[in-house]
Scaffold this motif. Structure first.
Motif, PDB file in Angstrom:
ATOM      1  N   SER A   9       1.379  -0.971  -0.256  1.00 44.65           N
ATOM      2  CA  SER A   9       0.177   0.117   0.140  1.00 44.65           C
ATOM      3  C   SER A   9       1.040   0.905   0.351  1.00 44.65           C
ATOM      4  O   SER A   9       1.894   1.218   0.351  1.00 44.65           O
ATOM      5  N   ILE A 131      14.038  -8.075 -11.316  1.00 47.29           N
ATOM      6  CA  ILE A 131      15.508  -8.452 -10.436  1.00 47.29           C
ATOM      7  C   ILE A 131      14.819  -9.323  -9.628  1.00 47.29           C
ATOM      8  O   ILE A 131      14.123  -9.644  -8.822  1.00 47.29           O
ATOM      9  N   LEU A 133      15.510 -11.619  -6.465  1.00 42.44           N
ATOM     10  CA  LEU A 133      16.713 -11.871  -5.680  1.00 42.44           C
ATOM     11  C   LEU A 133      17.228 -12.882  -5.563  1.00 42.44           C
ATOM     12  O   LEU A 133      18.140 -13.018  -4.717  1.00 42.44           O
TER      13      LEU A 133
HETATM   14  C1  LIG Z   1       4.588  -8.554   0.345  1.00 45.71           C
HETATM   15  S1  LIG Z   1       4.695  -8.137  -1.271  1.00 45.71           S
HETATM   16  C2  LIG Z   1       6.146  -7.146  -0.394  1.00 45.71           C
HETATM   17  C3  LIG Z   1       5.749  -5.271  -1.051  1.00 45.71           C
HETATM   18  C4  LIG Z   1       6.277  -3.473  -0.455  1.00 45.71           C
HETATM   19  N1  LIG Z   1       8.333  -4.186  -1.043  1.00 45.71           N
HETATM   20  C5  LIG Z   1       5.242  -4.061   0.570  1.00 45.71           C
HETATM   21  O1  LIG Z   1       6.261  -4.226   1.646  1.00 45.71           O
HETATM   22  O2  LIG Z   1       4.271  -3.407   0.888  1.00 45.71           O
HETATM   23  C6  LIG Z   1       5.875  -8.893  -1.540  1.00 45.71           C
HETATM   24  C7  LIG Z   1       7.096  -8.192  -2.843  1.00 45.71           C
HETATM   25  O3  LIG Z   1       7.829 -10.201  -3.144  1.00 45.71           O
HETATM   26  C8  LIG Z   1       8.178  -9.917  -4.681  1.00 45.71           C
HETATM   27  N2  LIG Z   1       8.415 -11.400  -4.355  1.00 45.71           N
HETATM   28  C9  LIG Z   1       8.739 -12.366  -4.135  1.00 45.71           C
HETATM   29  N3  LIG Z   1      10.212 -12.960  -4.452  1.00 45.71           N
HETATM   30  C10 LIG Z   1      11.127 -12.213  -5.148  1.00 45.71           C
HETATM   31  C11 LIG Z   1      12.395 -12.729  -5.443  1.00 45.71           C
HETATM   32  N4  LIG Z   1      12.870 -13.834  -5.585  1.00 45.71           N
HETATM   33  N5  LIG Z   1      12.826 -11.237  -6.080  1.00 45.71           N
HETATM   34  C12 LIG Z   1      12.617 -10.384  -5.589  1.00 45.71           C
HETATM   35  N6  LIG Z   1      11.331  -9.849  -5.360  1.00 45.71           N
HETATM   36  C13 LIG Z   1      10.239 -11.090  -5.077  1.00 45.71           C
HETATM   37  C14 LIG Z   1       6.624 -10.186  -5.143  1.00 45.71           C
HETATM   38  O4  LIG Z   1       6.459 -10.650  -6.013  1.00 45.71           O
HETATM   39  C15 LIG Z   1       6.108  -8.954  -4.219  1.00 45.71           C
HETATM   40  O5  LIG Z   1       6.065  -7.693  -4.920  1.00 45.71           O
END
Ligand SMILES: C[S@@+](CC[C@H](N)C(=O)[O-])C[C@H]1O[C@@H](n2cnc3c(N)ncnc32)[C@H](O)[C@@H]1O
Length: 221
Positions: A9, A131, A133
């Motif tokens: 959000s 990317i 991670l």
């Molecule tokens: C719960 S959301 C967090 C969004 C934001 N950082 C926040 O705190 O509101 C987690 C995000 O991590 C991403 N994600 C999942 N695995 C990942 C990876 N291996 N590398 C990068 N992003 C990843 C997902 O696509 C998702 O958009």
């Protein structure tokens, strides 16, 4: 990765944005007043609200950054679907009315039908890139602030350690790592130390000679 939620959000955890506004950015602006460059990274940016919140905060409270400063602001995610939405900068009523202060909605969005569109002024501050991670990182600048919020909780400890190790490689020695409210690097990477800034907790890389454990500081204005 399909099982990791994309929940996000605008201005999630308001105290974090307050600490950035009141303490972290004033300090970074002082520290970088000669090179006039800031490197920021939202490393799991989902549909972009986190990055745009930060861009709005910078534009609204630190307008001098738009004048002869270089702001490298990267926002990345593994999901191309989330990145497409982030790049579009288009949100629905529910999304903009969750936590976004009304003054920012008025200043930095315009309405198209039932949708709200982030102004170009804000959208163009952020570069979106895919990317993963869990893969080797592409070449990145040394980061002053990394947002890595609400991702680590979905991984086991060895994977958390692997991701944190990558963060250490790109975070500036006096840069700040920000995790989600329920997350900590301390169980799997003792080379980070917690730093209390106002009502938020950030993490910094522990200097090699610092064996004393975490310390706190208060940089309030
Ligand atoms: C719960 S959301 C967090 C969004 C934001 N950082 C926040 O705190 O509101 C987690 C995000 O991590 C991403 N994600 C999942 N695995 C990942 C990876 N291996 N590398 C990068 N992003 C990843 C997902 O696509 C998702 O958009």
């Amino acid at each position: 990765m399909d099982n990791i939620p994309t929940e996000t959000s605008f201005f999630r955890d308001l105290q974090v944005f307050e600490a950035l506004r009141q303490s972290i950015f004033p300090e970074l602006l002082r520290r970088h007043r000669l090179d006039r460059q800031l490197n920021l990274w939202s490393a799991a940016c989902s549909s972009g609200q986190e990055a745009y919140s930060l861009a709005i905060l910078l534009r609204d409270y630190f307008p001098l950054l738009a004048q002869n400063w270089t702001l490298n602001f990267l926002a990345s995610d593994v999901s191309e679907t989330m990145l497409a939405k982030a790049r579009s900068g288009i949100y629905d009523d529910l999304e903009v009315h969750r936590r976004l202060p009304p003054k920012f909605l008025r200043r930095y969005f315009h309405q198209e039908g039932s949708q709200w569109v982030v102004s170009d002024e804000i959208r163009l501050m952020v570069q979106f890139q895919q990317i993963d991670l869990l893969q080797p990182l592409p070449p990145l600048p040394t980061m002053d602030v990394i947002f890595l919020r609400n991702l680590l909780i979905y991984f086991d400890r060895p994977t958390q350690a692997e991701i944190l190790n990558k963060m250490r490689q790109v975070l500036a020695p006096d840069g700040y790592l920000l995790l989600g409210a329920t997350e900590t690097p301390l169980r799997c990477d003792t080379r980070f130390k917690p730093v209390a800034v106002d009502r938020a907790v950030f993490f910094q890389i522990r200097p090699p000679d610092d064996a004393a454990g975490g310390r706190s500081r208060h940089t309030g204005s």
